[in-house]
Design an enzyme around this catalytic site. Structure first.
Site, PDB file in Angstrom:
ATOM      1  N   THR A  67     -60.843 -12.901 -46.612  1.00  0.00           N
ATOM      2  CA  THR A  67     -62.393 -13.391 -46.683  1.00  0.00           C
ATOM      3  C   THR A  67     -63.108 -13.117 -45.520  1.00  0.00           C
ATOM      4  OG1 THR A  67     -61.694 -15.455 -45.432  1.00  0.00           O
ATOM      5  CG2 THR A  67     -61.327 -15.368 -47.861  1.00  0.00           C
ATOM      6  N   ASP A  68     -64.331 -13.272 -45.858  1.00  0.00           N
ATOM      7  CA  ASP A  68     -65.426 -12.978 -44.716  1.00  0.00           C
ATOM      8  C   ASP A  68     -66.378 -14.141 -44.539  1.00  0.00           C
ATOM      9  OD1 ASP A  68     -67.514 -12.975 -46.462  1.00  0.00           O
ATOM     10  OD2 ASP A  68     -67.174 -10.862 -46.579  1.00  0.00           O
ATOM     11  N   ALA A  69     -67.149 -14.198 -43.721  1.00  0.00           N
ATOM     12  CA  ALA A  69     -67.955 -15.422 -43.337  1.00  0.00           C
ATOM     13  C   ALA A  69     -68.750 -15.728 -44.451  1.00  0.00           C
ATOM     14  CB  ALA A  69     -68.944 -15.038 -42.149  1.00  0.00           C
ATOM     15  N   GLY A  77     -67.587 -16.659 -47.084  1.00  0.00           N
ATOM     16  CA  GLY A  77     -66.673 -17.678 -47.681  1.00  0.00           C
ATOM     17  C   GLY A  77     -66.133 -17.093 -48.980  1.00  0.00           C
TER      18      GLY A  77
END
Lengths: 139, 139, 139, 139
Positions: free
Chosen positions: D15-17, D19
């Site tokens: 995942t990344d920032a 979400g």
């Protein structure tokens, strides 16, 4: 002692130009095993997040014993090494398909509020998980 | 003590759903700093490989102190912690753009033959690098 | 035509067992170039997020022409391929240190609200960036 | 038409920032599905490598339709889109646990000698795999 176990098939992108699994690629493997352990204790990690908490990694210690390769299906074993009101430490062993021990590891975690990263008492926010971990400690 | 330093801009894919840099994403950052250290000692890591050797990671120990975020440019400092005929240990500190210490780390390495992963004497295969490391130890 | 350019040193973990850069490892390289392009247009991507928006990737198209290797420092060139009220397409070329074209690529993006992923008009939420992009289109 | 299918549990580090699953993290998912397809055709990708060949990616095309999240178990479907003496193209669809189509993709591949990356005739080096693929084309 309760030991959870997951099988992980090495992906090509997890190897490096040495022809072996990149040393950094094991951290997600440990994570996958840890999630299985939490689930077997009756909770899903995603439920922690939905409740407004996350469980960051505080410490990682890994000893690499034997290289794993593409084509291997790894067995990752995980157990509870230590547990307190505010810290949980897991121990791990990773084996390749021939039964060679590839690595041993420990990771230490806290539980913090998602919005401000302030640590909370695990016993207070997740009493059932905490109780189950205390039971597992005594096994 | 000789300290090498690299600046690393956090990439979006290195963050996770916690909104911070994924704990496993730091290993390549340490590696980039380590390569700079080796280069300042007069050798490029790629030259090791061209000579038929690789330098696998034997041990990793990381303590996460403060989350780093997307938008940060990190400063990674690296120094020689220990050196012997067959083992090299590096120490690291990673700071975010506000000067907060994000993590401390140590990694231990050997040098092995690329074809069979048998360890060799660093002094024997890379005498100049070894001599420079011994000099740095005394600083 | 405005072309932004970044230099990227291949990290060891970005290679795979073929001894070359893993095909999936280029996506963060394109991203780093794209961010430079946005910054040269007067905005930082992090400011988009701070304003409550994110810019997800809608389409990716990559043609791999030549393998890149560890030890390479890559040059990534990026330009505006298309721009509309709701879509932005970037074009890319990646070259290795010998000037070989390693890949060509295109990525298409929208801007959406961070909280619900609903698309918005780029012209409306970031009028200055939009105006600058329209200027660049005419160059 | 023969369709292979794998289930993939999203890892936190994927995942990344935003979400959601990082757009670059899907390439290993496609690869895992592709390997299953090759295996169901009677060969393991590792056997190609052991025979002295690798199968690099020539082209990738992905359309992202719906974000996937941590906690999702994804279903990746893969089929043979095109096959010739020197090129194989696979098609893919990725669904989340609610049955939403997250992405569609195509990847094109050749088979090359591991030592010099020169393309070879798939029919010549892996006649059984080629024959099976030709059979699948007609289904």
């Amino acid at each position: 002692m309760h030991i959870s176990e997951v099988k992980i098939r090495v992906r090509y992108g997890e190897t490096d130009a040495m022809g072996i699994v990149y040393h950094g690629a094991y951290l997600p493997f440990l994570e996958e095993a840890r999630e299985a352990f939490v689930e077997e204790a009756g909770m899903k990690y995603i439920e922690m997040e939905e409740a407004g908490y996350v469980s960051p990694v505080l410490d990682v210690q890994i000893s690499y014993k034997h290289p794993a390769k593409y084509g291997d299906t790894l067995t990752v074993k995980v157990w509870l090494e230590e547990n307190s009101l505010v810290r949980t430490t897991y121990g791990y062993e990773v084996y390749n398909k021939n039964g060679n021990l590839c690595l041993t590891a420990f990771t230490k975690h806290s539980v913090v509020r998602k919005d401000n990263f302030k640590p909370v008492s695990i016993k207070k926010v997740f009493p059932e998980l905490y109780a189950e971990y205390e039971r597992r400690k005594k096994q």
